[in-house]
Design a protein around this motif. Structure first.
Motif, PDB file in Angstrom:
ATOM      1  N   GLY A  15       0.753  -1.332  -0.004  1.00  0.00           N
ATOM      2  CA  GLY A  15       0.042   0.165   0.080  1.00  0.00           C
ATOM      3  C   GLY A  15       0.914   1.397   0.105  1.00  0.00           C
ATOM      4  N   GLN A  16       0.222   2.467   0.175  1.00  0.00           N
ATOM      5  CA  GLN A  16       0.874   3.627  -0.061  1.00  0.00           C
ATOM      6  C   GLN A  16       0.962   4.388   1.285  1.00  0.00           C
ATOM      7  N   ASP A  17       0.190   3.873   2.533  1.00  0.00           N
ATOM      8  CA  ASP A  17       0.162   4.606   3.768  1.00  0.00           C
ATOM      9  C   ASP A  17       1.137   4.206   4.802  1.00  0.00           C
ATOM     10  N   PRO A  18       2.083   4.765   5.093  1.00  0.00           N
ATOM     11  CA  PRO A  18       3.002   4.436   6.034  1.00  0.00           C
ATOM     12  C   PRO A  18       2.430   3.974   7.430  1.00  0.00           C
ATOM     13  N   GLY A  19       1.404   4.575   7.816  1.00  0.00           N
ATOM     14  CA  GLY A  19       0.580   4.613   8.952  1.00  0.00           C
ATOM     15  C   GLY A  19      -0.007   3.179   9.153  1.00  0.00           C
ATOM     16  N   GLU A  20      -0.196   2.450   8.122  1.00  0.00           N
ATOM     17  CA  GLU A  20      -0.761   1.163   8.264  1.00  0.00           C
ATOM     18  C   GLU A  20       0.199   0.069   8.208  1.00  0.00           C
ATOM     19  N   ILE A  21       1.512   0.294   8.196  1.00  0.00           N
ATOM     20  CA  ILE A  21       2.593  -0.782   8.772  1.00  0.00           C
ATOM     21  C   ILE A  21       2.871  -0.567  10.067  1.00  0.00           C
ATOM     22  N   PRO A  22       2.376  -1.766  10.990  1.00  0.00           N
ATOM     23  CA  PRO A  22       3.037  -1.449  12.188  1.00  0.00           C
ATOM     24  C   PRO A  22       4.340  -1.883  12.410  1.00  0.00           C
ATOM     25  N   ASP A  23       4.890  -1.379  13.421  1.00  0.00           N
ATOM     26  CA  ASP A  23       6.403  -1.326  13.831  1.00  0.00           C
ATOM     27  C   ASP A  23       6.792  -2.865  14.005  1.00  0.00           C
ATOM     28  N   ASP A  24       5.847  -3.845  14.402  1.00  0.00           N
ATOM     29  CA  ASP A  24       6.173  -5.193  14.756  1.00  0.00           C
ATOM     30  C   ASP A  24       5.793  -6.070  13.470  1.00  0.00           C
ATOM     31  N   CYS A  25       5.525  -5.524  12.486  1.00  0.00           N
ATOM     32  CA  CYS A  25       5.008  -6.525  11.302  1.00  0.00           C
ATOM     33  C   CYS A  25       6.258  -7.334  10.736  1.00  0.00           C
ATOM     34  N   SER A  26       5.826  -8.807  10.145  1.00  0.00           N
ATOM     35  CA  SER A  26       6.820  -9.261   9.465  1.00  0.00           C
ATOM     36  C   SER A  26       6.361  -9.404   8.031  1.00  0.00           C
ATOM     37  N   LEU A  27       7.216  -9.763   7.210  1.00  0.00           N
ATOM     38  CA  LEU A  27       7.078 -10.027   5.992  1.00  0.00           C
ATOM     39  C   LEU A  27       7.477 -11.553   5.515  1.00  0.00           C
ATOM     40  N   LEU A  28       6.577 -12.330   4.664  1.00  0.00           N
ATOM     41  CA  LEU A  28       7.111 -13.803   4.596  1.00  0.00           C
ATOM     42  C   LEU A  28       6.823 -14.002   3.119  1.00  0.00           C
ATOM     43  N   ASP A  29       7.955 -14.530   2.553  1.00  0.00           N
ATOM     44  CA  ASP A  29       7.869 -15.149   1.226  1.00  0.00           C
ATOM     45  C   ASP A  29       7.862 -16.580   1.068  1.00  0.00           C
ATOM     46  N   PRO A  30       7.214 -17.442   0.804  1.00  0.00           N
ATOM     47  CA  PRO A  30       7.119 -18.739   0.953  1.00  0.00           C
ATOM     48  C   PRO A  30       8.132 -19.673   0.023  1.00  0.00           C
ATOM     49  N   CYS A  31       8.399 -18.650  -1.198  1.00  0.00           N
ATOM     50  CA  CYS A  31       8.958 -19.249  -2.577  1.00  0.00           C
ATOM     51  C   CYS A  31       9.933 -18.018  -2.876  1.00  0.00           C
ATOM     52  N   ALA A  32      11.050 -17.878  -2.131  1.00  0.00           N
ATOM     53  CA  ALA A  32      11.649 -16.522  -2.131  1.00  0.00           C
ATOM     54  C   ALA A  32      12.670 -16.232  -3.243  1.00  0.00           C
ATOM     55  N   GLY A  33      13.029 -17.422  -3.832  1.00  0.00           N
ATOM     56  CA  GLY A  33      14.271 -17.278  -4.624  1.00  0.00           C
ATOM     57  C   GLY A  33      15.441 -16.706  -4.050  1.00  0.00           C
ATOM     58  N   THR A  34      15.962 -15.783  -4.697  1.00  0.00           N
ATOM     59  CA  THR A  34      16.995 -14.812  -4.180  1.00  0.00           C
ATOM     60  C   THR A  34      16.660 -13.613  -3.566  1.00  0.00           C
ATOM     61  N   GLY A  35      15.296 -13.695  -3.137  1.00  0.00           N
ATOM     62  CA  GLY A  35      14.844 -12.469  -2.502  1.00  0.00           C
ATOM     63  C   GLY A  35      14.177 -11.198  -3.344  1.00  0.00           C
ATOM     64  N   GLY A  36      14.109 -11.676  -4.514  1.00  0.00           N
ATOM     65  CA  GLY A  36      13.671 -10.325  -5.529  1.00  0.00           C
ATOM     66  C   GLY A  36      12.336  -9.569  -4.946  1.00  0.00           C
ATOM     67  N   MET A  37      11.511 -10.497  -4.247  1.00  0.00           N
ATOM     68  CA  MET A  37      10.128  -9.550  -3.861  1.00  0.00           C
ATOM     69  C   MET A  37      10.541  -8.665  -2.718  1.00  0.00           C
ATOM     70  N   PHE A  38      11.568  -9.296  -1.786  1.00  0.00           N
ATOM     71  CA  PHE A  38      11.787  -8.533  -0.557  1.00  0.00           C
ATOM     72  C   PHE A  38      12.776  -7.282  -1.096  1.00  0.00           C
TER      73      PHE A  38
END
Length: 345
Positions: A222-245
């Protein structure tokens, strides 16, 4: 250039909270999303706009870089061991002296093959003291430097080092600012060019184009920084070399946030791709809570508990080794002082 293995070690962070995970899915045909927000003027510079004698004005793009490395390796008849050219790219990407791309490139060009192998070993040791979990996952890219190599293999290694330097590896990863190191996924382009198309099809390995990753990251986060909590985590189950990250981290930076505040979980079945992802976690500045697990997502499900356990075990092992080394150094120094005192007496 001697590396300091003990400078500014990171503390073990608090365990992440997976219940707030934002899963980044693989792309779907026909999926569209709004373009990422424009960067502020102070951070809008792209790699080709860099100025100054220490960086190339127009460094090679990803496809050109991957082709240059793979061509050099195969032209020198380096063989089928992909981990060697990948490890060469990883060594240059992780070299800790940042901000002096041309100087360091000139330094590497003066080295013979045995000295280059020593550089591979030193950079692995340097980062193992700081991120033992990630370097343990990336170990296939560095272990080959501990082996004995024939003169032919040493020639191929040196030729590949020079090709990576000539293709501006350090201009992409030699910055003190991790944002400037995150424009291109060099590990992905290197793997893509080293691995034959039939091999990629057999493995089901298809690296998502970076432009698609950029669009998906903007849509999901999204575009709103306020919607991202400080303790959130991001998971990519098929990450490859991490391009999505990479795209997600750059999108977060464009919103004025620091990616190192969040937890990043990458899962990948291919050991070489997982190793490349572990290297990228460091290069892209994703912070102390970035972890990579190598395993079968479809067969095993969530691998983040294993990644946390592995991280804690490797940190403990690192601390134990550092303590033993400190004791050994103190004992050796004491013996030297006693010998000096005896000679003086």
């Amino acid at each position: 250039m001697q590396l300091d293995l003990f400078a500014q070690l990171d503390d073990d962070p608090q365990p992440p909270k997976p219940e707030t995970a934002i899963t980044l899915p693989r792309p779907t045909a026909g999926q569209w999303a709004p373009a990422p927000p424009k960067r502020p003027a102070s951070t809008a510079a792209r790699p080709e706009r860099r100025r100054g004698p220490e960086f190339a004005m127009r460094p090679a793009d990803g496809p050109t870089f991957g082709e240059a490395v793979s061509s050099a390796w195969y032209r020198a008849q380096g063989g089928t061991r992909m981990e060697i050219p990948l490890g060469i790219v990883a060594t240059l990407a992780l070299w800790p002296q940042k901000g002096y791309a041309r100087t360091i490139a000139d330094f590497f060009r003066t080295l013979d093959a045995p000295s280059l192998l020593q550089c591979v070993r030193e950079v692995a040791a340097y980062w193992w003291m700081r991120r033992p979990d990630l370097i343990d996952t990336a170990s296939p890219l560095f272990k080959w430097a501990e082996e004995e190599h024939t003169a032919h293999e040493l020639h191929a290694i040196r030729a590949t080092f020079r090709a990576a330097l000539d293709a501006n590896a350090l201009d992409h990863t030699g910055h003190a600012d991790p944002e400037a190191n995150s424009y291109i996924d060099l590990m992905s382009w290197t793997i893509t060019n080293l691995r034959h198309n039939a091999a990629r099809q057999g493995l089901g390995e298809y690296h998502t184009p970076p432009e698609i990753c950029d669009v998906m990251a903007a849509q999901i986060i999204g575009q709103d920084p306020g919607e991202i909590p400080d303790d959130c985590s991001l998971l990519d189950p098929c990450a490859g070399t991490g391009g999505m990250f990479r795209s997600a981290a750059q999108h977060v930076r464009a919103m004025g946030l620091d990616p190192a505040k969040y937890t990043w979980f990458a899962q990948e079945i291919d050991p070489l791709a997982a190793a490349g992802c572990a290297v990228n976690m460091i290069v892209w500045g994703l912070g102390v809570k970035a972890m990579v697990a190598c395993g079968d997502t479809l067969g095993e499900g969530d691998l983040w508990p294993r990644a946390i356990k592995h991280r804690r075990a490797m940190i403990k092992h690192r601390d134990d080794v550092a303590a033993d080394m400190a004791i050994a150094y103190a004992v050796g120094r004491t013996r030297q002082l006693l010998d000096l005192a005896t000679e003086a007496a």
